[in-house]
Design a protein around this motif. Structure first.
Motif, PDB file in Angstrom:
ATOM      1  N   LYS A 136       0.835  -1.195   0.000  1.00  0.00           N
ATOM      2  CA  LYS A 136       0.000   0.000   0.000  1.00  0.00           C
ATOM      3  C   LYS A 136       0.873   1.248   0.000  1.00  0.00           C
ATOM      4  O   LYS A 136       0.507   2.253  -0.591  1.00  0.00           O
ATOM      5  N   ARG A 137       2.002   1.181   0.646  1.00  0.00           N
ATOM      6  CA  ARG A 137       2.910   2.327   0.692  1.00  0.00           C
ATOM      7  C   ARG A 137       3.414   2.656  -0.722  1.00  0.00           C
ATOM      8  O   ARG A 137       3.510   3.806  -1.096  1.00  0.00           O
ATOM      9  N   GLY A 138       3.701   1.650  -1.521  1.00  0.00           N
ATOM     10  CA  GLY A 138       4.135   1.863  -2.901  1.00  0.00           C
ATOM     11  C   GLY A 138       3.048   2.517  -3.736  1.00  0.00           C
ATOM     12  O   GLY A 138       3.311   3.399  -4.544  1.00  0.00           O
ATOM     13  N   ASN A 139       1.800   2.085  -3.537  1.00  0.00           N
ATOM     14  CA  ASN A 139       0.673   2.707  -4.242  1.00  0.00           C
ATOM     15  C   ASN A 139       0.517   4.154  -3.827  1.00  0.00           C
ATOM     16  O   ASN A 139       0.242   5.025  -4.649  1.00  0.00           O
ATOM     17  N   THR A 140       0.684   4.441  -2.559  1.00  0.00           N
ATOM     18  CA  THR A 140       0.549   5.814  -2.060  1.00  0.00           C
ATOM     19  C   THR A 140       1.638   6.698  -2.657  1.00  0.00           C
ATOM     20  O   THR A 140       1.357   7.812  -3.099  1.00  0.00           O
ATOM     21  N   TYR A 141       2.865   6.213  -2.703  1.00  0.00           N
ATOM     22  CA  TYR A 141       3.955   6.989  -3.296  1.00  0.00           C
ATOM     23  C   TYR A 141       3.697   7.241  -4.777  1.00  0.00           C
ATOM     24  O   TYR A 141       3.980   8.321  -5.294  1.00  0.00           O
ATOM     25  N   PHE A 142       3.160   6.247  -5.454  1.00  0.00           N
ATOM     26  CA  PHE A 142       2.872   6.399  -6.882  1.00  0.00           C
ATOM     27  C   PHE A 142       1.799   7.463  -7.108  1.00  0.00           C
ATOM     28  O   PHE A 142       1.918   8.288  -8.017  1.00  0.00           O
ATOM     29  N   ILE A 143       0.767   7.470  -6.300  1.00  0.00           N
ATOM     30  CA  ILE A 143      -0.310   8.462  -6.426  1.00  0.00           C
ATOM     31  C   ILE A 143       0.229   9.857  -6.124  1.00  0.00           C
ATOM     32  O   ILE A 143      -0.083  10.816  -6.833  1.00  0.00           O
ATOM     33  N   ILE A 144       1.047   9.983  -5.095  1.00  0.00           N
ATOM     34  CA  ILE A 144       1.646  11.286  -4.771  1.00  0.00           C
ATOM     35  C   ILE A 144       2.534  11.755  -5.926  1.00  0.00           C
ATOM     36  O   ILE A 144       2.506  12.921  -6.307  1.00  0.00           O
ATOM     37  N   PHE A 145       3.301  10.835  -6.502  1.00  0.00           N
ATOM     38  CA  PHE A 145       4.140  11.179  -7.641  1.00  0.00           C
ATOM     39  C   PHE A 145       3.298  11.678  -8.810  1.00  0.00           C
ATOM     40  O   PHE A 145       3.630  12.677  -9.448  1.00  0.00           O
ATOM     41  N   LEU A 146       2.185  11.007  -9.111  1.00  0.00           N
ATOM     42  CA  LEU A 146       1.314  11.431 -10.211  1.00  0.00           C
ATOM     43  C   LEU A 146       0.729  12.817  -9.968  1.00  0.00           C
ATOM     44  O   LEU A 146       0.681  13.645 -10.879  1.00  0.00           O
ATOM     45  N   VAL A 147       0.282  13.086  -8.747  1.00  0.00           N
ATOM     46  CA  VAL A 147      -0.298  14.395  -8.428  1.00  0.00           C
ATOM     47  C   VAL A 147       0.749  15.493  -8.601  1.00  0.00           C
ATOM     48  O   VAL A 147       0.483  16.533  -9.209  1.00  0.00           O
ATOM     49  N   VAL A 148       1.954  15.269  -8.087  1.00  0.00           N
ATOM     50  CA  VAL A 148       3.022  16.269  -8.215  1.00  0.00           C
ATOM     51  C   VAL A 148       3.423  16.434  -9.681  1.00  0.00           C
ATOM     52  O   VAL A 148       3.612  17.557 -10.160  1.00  0.00           O
ATOM     53  N   PHE A 149       3.514  15.338 -10.426  1.00  0.00           N
ATOM     54  CA  PHE A 149       3.891  15.384 -11.835  1.00  0.00           C
ATOM     55  C   PHE A 149       2.883  16.179 -12.649  1.00  0.00           C
ATOM     56  O   PHE A 149       3.249  17.072 -13.413  1.00  0.00           O
ATOM     57  N   PHE A 150       1.591  15.867 -12.492  1.00  0.00           N
ATOM     58  CA  PHE A 150       0.570  16.601 -13.251  1.00  0.00           C
ATOM     59  C   PHE A 150       0.472  18.048 -12.790  1.00  0.00           C
ATOM     60  O   PHE A 150       0.200  18.939 -13.598  1.00  0.00           O
ATOM     61  N   GLY A 151       0.691  18.308 -11.518  1.00  0.00           N
ATOM     62  CA  GLY A 151       0.717  19.689 -11.032  1.00  0.00           C
ATOM     63  C   GLY A 151       1.835  20.480 -11.679  1.00  0.00           C
ATOM     64  O   GLY A 151       1.651  21.633 -12.081  1.00  0.00           O
ATOM     65  N   ALA A 152       3.023  19.862 -11.800  1.00  0.00           N
ATOM     66  CA  ALA A 152       4.153  20.531 -12.446  1.00  0.00           C
ATOM     67  C   ALA A 152       3.871  20.790 -13.921  1.00  0.00           C
ATOM     68  O   ALA A 152       4.209  21.855 -14.456  1.00  0.00           O
ATOM     69  N   ILE A 153       3.215  19.859 -14.593  1.00  0.00           N
ATOM     70  CA  ILE A 153       2.855  20.050 -16.000  1.00  0.00           C
ATOM     71  C   ILE A 153       1.874  21.200 -16.142  1.00  0.00           C
ATOM     72  O   ILE A 153       2.007  22.037 -17.044  1.00  0.00           O
ATOM     73  N   ILE A 154       0.894  21.286 -15.260  1.00  0.00           N
ATOM     74  CA  ILE A 154      -0.089  22.374 -15.317  1.00  0.00           C
ATOM     75  C   ILE A 154       0.586  23.717 -15.102  1.00  0.00           C
ATOM     76  O   ILE A 154       0.321  24.683 -15.827  1.00  0.00           O
ATOM     77  N   VAL A 155       1.478  23.800 -14.125  1.00  0.00           N
ATOM     78  CA  VAL A 155       2.193  25.058 -13.871  1.00  0.00           C
ATOM     79  C   VAL A 155       3.055  25.431 -15.070  1.00  0.00           C
ATOM     80  O   VAL A 155       3.081  26.589 -15.502  1.00  0.00           O
ATOM     81  N   PHE A 156       3.738  24.463 -15.662  1.00  0.00           N
ATOM     82  CA  PHE A 156       4.578  24.723 -16.835  1.00  0.00           C
ATOM     83  C   PHE A 156       3.744  25.233 -18.000  1.00  0.00           C
ATOM     84  O   PHE A 156       4.095  26.220 -18.643  1.00  0.00           O
TER      85      PHE A 156
END
Length: 184
Positions: free
Chosen positions: A50-70
């Motif tokens: 579950k910890r791996g899934n949580t890290y993956f979801i956090i990574f996706l949120v940060v990644f898409f947030g960075a794309i939106i800001v860019f």
């Protein structure tokens, strides 16, 4: 394996030996649950943590947030239109223009607005506005325009301004609204 006994998927995947059935309540477990059926650690059905899934979801949120800001910061260079939550208005608004010049020994200050039909028309008007101003300044010294200014013949001035504006645009403009006029 014992015959007639239900084997849980967890036991097959974990490859642990099947324990002998116990009577419930002896070791403090609830009815229908024995120690051999409890998963060890934080594992899900697929075997991923579950910890791996949580890290993956956090990574996706940060990644898409960075794309939106860019994309928001570089939308002009990439030619991405700005997205707004406001409803789209049919009219593109007005483009305002101010012309200040000296004709012979008198000062002219002419302020007018050009109605835009849509957003693209407004952008085109803004892009062509320096050329329109230049044409208006160059034609303001003509004897015909000087007579219009002296007589304050706004109909003729309006026709001349519309003619100059339509000379630089693909979509013709029907009218021009005068905001202020000063000639002294």
């Amino acid at each position: 394996m014992t015959k007639g006994r239900y084997i849980d998927r967890w036991e097959i995947r974990s490859r642990r030996p099947i324990a002998a059935p116990r009577s419930p309540g002896v070791t403090g477990e609830k009815k229908g649950q024995s120690r051999s059926f409890r998963p060890q650690g934080r594992l899900t059905e697929g075997g991923k943590s579950k910890r791996g899934n949580t890290y993956f979801i956090i990574f996706l949120v940060v990644f898409f947030g960075a794309i939106i800001v860019f994309l928001y910061n570089y939308r002009e260079e990439i030619h991405i239109p700005q997205i707004t939550l406001e409803p789209f208005r049919h009219s593109g608004g007005n483009v305002e223009c101010l012309v200040v010049t000296t004709i012979r020994d008198k000062s002219l200050r002419l302020s007018f607005s050009i109605p835009a039909k849509d957003k693209r028309h407004r952008e085109r008007l803004i892009r062509e506005l320096p050329r329109i101003k230049h044409e208006l300044l160059m034609s303001a010294d003509d004897p015909e325009m000087v007579s219009y200014f002296e007589k304050r013949d706004f109909v003729s001035i309006r026709k001349k301004v519309i003619e100059l504006v339509n000379k630089h645009l693909e979509k013709p403009v029907d009218t021009v609204y005068f905001d202020s006029f000063f000639y002294n």
